[in-house]
Enzyme design. Structure first.
Site, short mmCIF file in Angstrom:
data_model
loop_
_atom_site.label_atom_id
_atom_site.label_comp_id
_atom_site.label_asym_id
_atom_site.label_seq_id
_atom_site.Cartn_x
_atom_site.Cartn_y
_atom_site.Cartn_z
CG ASP A 132 -2.05 1.04 1.10
OD1 ASP A 132 -2.45 1.34 -0.03
OD2 ASP A 132 -2.49 1.54 2.14
CG LEU A 167 -5.32 -7.20 0.42
CD1 LEU A 167 -6.09 -6.63 -0.76
CD2 LEU A 167 -5.37 -8.73 0.42
CB CYS A 186 -21.97 -9.58 -2.94
SG CYS A 186 -20.36 -8.99 -2.41
CB CYS A 189 -25.85 -9.57 0.73
SG CYS A 189 -25.36 -8.73 2.26
CB CYS A 212 -15.81 7.44 2.20
SG CYS A 212 -15.10 6.15 3.23
CE LYS A 221 -2.67 16.88 2.77
NZ LYS A 221 -3.24 15.79 1.96
CG ASP A 240 -13.59 -0.49 11.13
OD1 ASP A 240 -12.92 -0.29 10.10
OD2 ASP A 240 -13.08 -0.61 12.25
#
Length: 375
Positions: A132, A167, A186, A189, A212, A221, A240
């Protein structure tokens, strides 16, 4: 070659990796089009680096022309309790599960380098390791490598570990046999879409980062936009919700050794303690944590929004003290939080004391939103 893959898989498991798979470097030719569509829609917000690295991000080969195969690994970081439960305890801060321990980049990268070293010694081929920190689209590559699939919340979903996988990737010039890609599972759902407090998903499998909360309280920022402050609740770092409600989480491994446990002091830290942190205290508390990267000012901005949402008048003195903070970002958040907790007359007195001498336009705008007749 099968023996080599078997050896790599066994070594990955010994190093603490819970998932392992291999994808051809050119397994996802669709990524460029998907990425360009998201950028054109502006869903990346002010993460300008996504647009600046779009050409390299679209393909492993574009990033490193020698790449022939990509080894994808996953580490289970599933929590030992429901992270949604902490949202009801509003005088404490809710930190995203992934950030409750050491920075996962530090945890994974050393192990990944060891695995890459084994591959290089066995094949003589070149390797590059990514966690990442480079323009790599880990989630679609992980799907191609059979680790899981990108769910409707755009996060990788694993049959074994639900939505809780860190990951990492090893690019290599070695031509390795690819794993079977994982089909999207999925079904009908849509729990992850429906639980989002800010409607950040324009459609299934699409995320508008500008809405988000994880983007807003980590990457963004400036001030938290007014329309999202109430929805932010006590989420002081990340969010989460969409991960936590995924039904595949119930199949997550219960192997304790595979989990990265939360630091006790980061499970539900009291807002009163966090509001009192100076810069040195912030750095000390979050040493080795990804939270440290957003800096003291942005962190206090988040804590103040949570304080304003808490309804806890015991926090009022600590919030009021931040009206005189040297950081305008903090002062602006303090104005909003103070107005949520204090009675009208107290807000008026503070506005008269602080607004007239405020030089920052955004902080003055916060006072004007609270008491326009005073500013």
């Amino acid at each position: 070659m099968a023996d080599l893959v078997s050896e790599l898989r066994q070594r990955a498991s010994a190093l603490g990796f819970d998932a392992f798979g291999i994808a051809a470097a050119e397994a996802r030719p669709d990524l460029s089009e998907k990425l360009q569509a998201a950028l054109a829609a502006g869903w990346h917000g002010d993460m300008d680096w996504m647009a600046e690295t779009a050409d390299r991000r679209a393909s492993p080969v574009a990033l490193w022309p020698e790449a022939r195969s990509v080894i994808m690994i996953g580490v289970n970081y599933g929590p030992d309790s429901d992270p949604m439960a902490a949202l009801a305890r509003r005088s404490s801060g809710n930190i995203s599960v992934y950030a409750r321990n050491r920075d996962y980049h530090d945890i994974i990268k050393g192990r990944l380098k060891e695995l890459a070293g084994l591959l290089s010694r066995r094949t003589g081929e070149a390797v590059k390791v990514f966690v990442d920190t480079a323009p790599v689209m880990e989630k679609p590559l992980a799907q191609a490598a059979g680790l899981g699939w990108q769910g409707k919340h755009t996060v990788l979903v694993s049959r074994q570990f639900g939505s809780w996988l860190f990951l990492g990737a090893i690019f290599t010039s070695a031509q390795l046999p690819a794993s079977e890609p994982m089909a999207e599972s999925c079904g009908s759902c849509r729990r992850c879409l429906d639980v989002c407090p800010t409607d950040a998903f324009p459609a299934p499998f699409q995320l508008d980062a500008r809405r988000c909360l994880a983007y807003l309280n980590i990457e963004h920022k400036g001030p938290i936009p007014a329309e999202f402050r109430k929805a932010m609740g006590n989420r002081i770092y990340g969010c989460d919700d969409c991960l936590a409600v995924c039904p595949w989480n119930k199949f997550a491994s219960e192997t304790r050794e595979a989990k990265l446990f939360a630091r006790e002091d980061l499970r539900e830290p009291p807002l009163s303690v966090l509001l009192a942190l100076d810069d040195a205290g912030f750095r000390a508390l979050f040493s080795g944590s990804p939270i440290k990267r957003i800096g003291h000012g942005r962190f206090l901005r988040n804590v103040l929004i949570a304080a304003g949402n808490s309804g806890d008048r015991a926090l009022l003195e600590a919030v009021e003290a931040r009206l005189e903070d040297e950081d305008a970002l903090v002062r602006g958040a303090a104005v909003w939080a103070f107005a949520q907790l204090a009675d009208g007359e107290r807000v008026r007195r503070s506005a008269e004391a602080h607004a007239a001498g405020e030089r920052d336009a955004e902080v003055r705008a916060e006072w004007a939103a609270v008491l326009p007749e005073v500013v």
